[in-house]
Design a protein around this motif. Structure first.
Motif, PDB file in Angstrom:
ATOM      1  N   ASN A 122      73.038 -32.389 -78.013  1.00 18.00           N
ATOM      2  CA  ASN A 122      74.135 -32.882 -78.841  1.00 18.00           C
ATOM      3  C   ASN A 122      75.184 -31.780 -78.978  1.00 18.00           C
ATOM      4  O   ASN A 122      75.179 -31.027 -79.949  1.00 18.00           O
ATOM      5  N   PRO A 123      76.119 -31.686 -78.011  1.00 11.17           N
ATOM      6  CA  PRO A 123      77.116 -30.614 -78.029  1.00 11.17           C
ATOM      7  C   PRO A 123      77.999 -30.605 -79.284  1.00 11.17           C
ATOM      8  O   PRO A 123      78.554 -29.580 -79.637  1.00 11.17           O
ATOM      9  N   ALA A 124      78.109 -31.723 -79.964  1.00  5.96           N
ATOM     10  CA  ALA A 124      78.916 -31.775 -81.181  1.00  5.96           C
ATOM     11  C   ALA A 124      78.228 -31.029 -82.329  1.00  5.96           C
ATOM     12  O   ALA A 124      78.871 -30.655 -83.299  1.00  5.96           O
ATOM     13  N   ARG A 125      76.948 -30.829 -82.194  1.00  2.00           N
ATOM     14  CA  ARG A 125      76.179 -30.141 -83.241  1.00  2.00           C
ATOM     15  C   ARG A 125      76.029 -28.667 -82.858  1.00  2.00           C
ATOM     16  O   ARG A 125      75.361 -28.319 -81.894  1.00  2.00           O
ATOM     17  N   THR A 126      76.658 -27.805 -83.630  1.00  2.60           N
ATOM     18  CA  THR A 126      76.662 -26.376 -83.348  1.00  2.60           C
ATOM     19  C   THR A 126      75.985 -25.623 -84.482  1.00  2.60           C
ATOM     20  O   THR A 126      76.250 -25.876 -85.648  1.00  2.60           O
ATOM     21  N   ALA A 127      75.116 -24.699 -84.120  1.00  8.35           N
ATOM     22  CA  ALA A 127      74.441 -23.859 -85.115  1.00  8.35           C
ATOM     23  C   ALA A 127      75.111 -22.494 -85.141  1.00  8.35           C
ATOM     24  O   ALA A 127      75.506 -21.961 -84.104  1.00  8.35           O
TER      25      ALA A 127
END
Length: 171
Positions: free
Chosen positions: A140-145
């Motif tokens: 999920n590239p939209a989810r960044t940590a």
């Protein structure tokens, strides 16, 4: 972890710049660690007042039992988080940021290239935490940590080292 441990993990052209581990202190700045414990104490105090000399209907007893169970779960998660921090080690090289977690089965390691670094972001924990990696999740590239080294006693030195010692991508 000994110097030999770290040296065995380095690549031929890699230099070890810094090693450390989280050392959180008992402080209101570390509310995310203290929250479960404060919640547990508050629930026990509230439960004593509610149960003191009262005979509750079954429906209210179920509600109290659910609240107690949720607080117990939160407390368990808080204890697990503290244990994880005690077993965590960090290292910074001229090419990678290394995260280690000692487990019963061995050592889990994650390495991130220094090219993934962002400007160090000091968080006001006690001692400060240094976040410096933005990691996109593959599924999920939209989810960044936003990752970093937490509760570091020499965080100022670490931040300065990150800005000046990186050999690689332009800053």
């Amino acid at each position: 972890m000994t110097a030999k441990f770290w040296q065995d993990l380095l690549e031929p052209d890699e230099d070890l710049l810094w090693t450390g581990r989280p050392k959180p202190k008992l402080s209101l700045r570390n509310f995310q660690l203290l929250g479960p414990f404060v919640g547990a104490i508050g629930t026990v105090i509230a439960g004593v007042f509610v149960l003191q000399g009262n005979s509750l209907p079954v429906s209210q007893s179920v509600v109290v039992a659910v609240i107690v169970a949720l607080v117990a779960l939160s407390l368990l998660r808080g204890m697990t988080r503290l244990t994880d921090l005690r077993r965590t080690r960090y290292a910074l090289t001229n090419h990678r940021a290394l995260f280690f977690k000692l487990t019963r089965d061995g050592t889990r390691a994650k390495a991130f290239p220094r090219s993934a670094e962002t400007k160090p972001d000091l968080r006001p924990t006690s001692p400060p935490s240094v976040f410096f990696i933005r990691h996109e999740q593959a599924d999920n590239p939209a989810r960044t940590a936003h990752l970093g080294f937490e509760y570091i006693e020499d965080s100022d030195r670490l931040s300065a080292l990150m800005v000046t010692a990186y050999k690689g991508a332009p800053r």
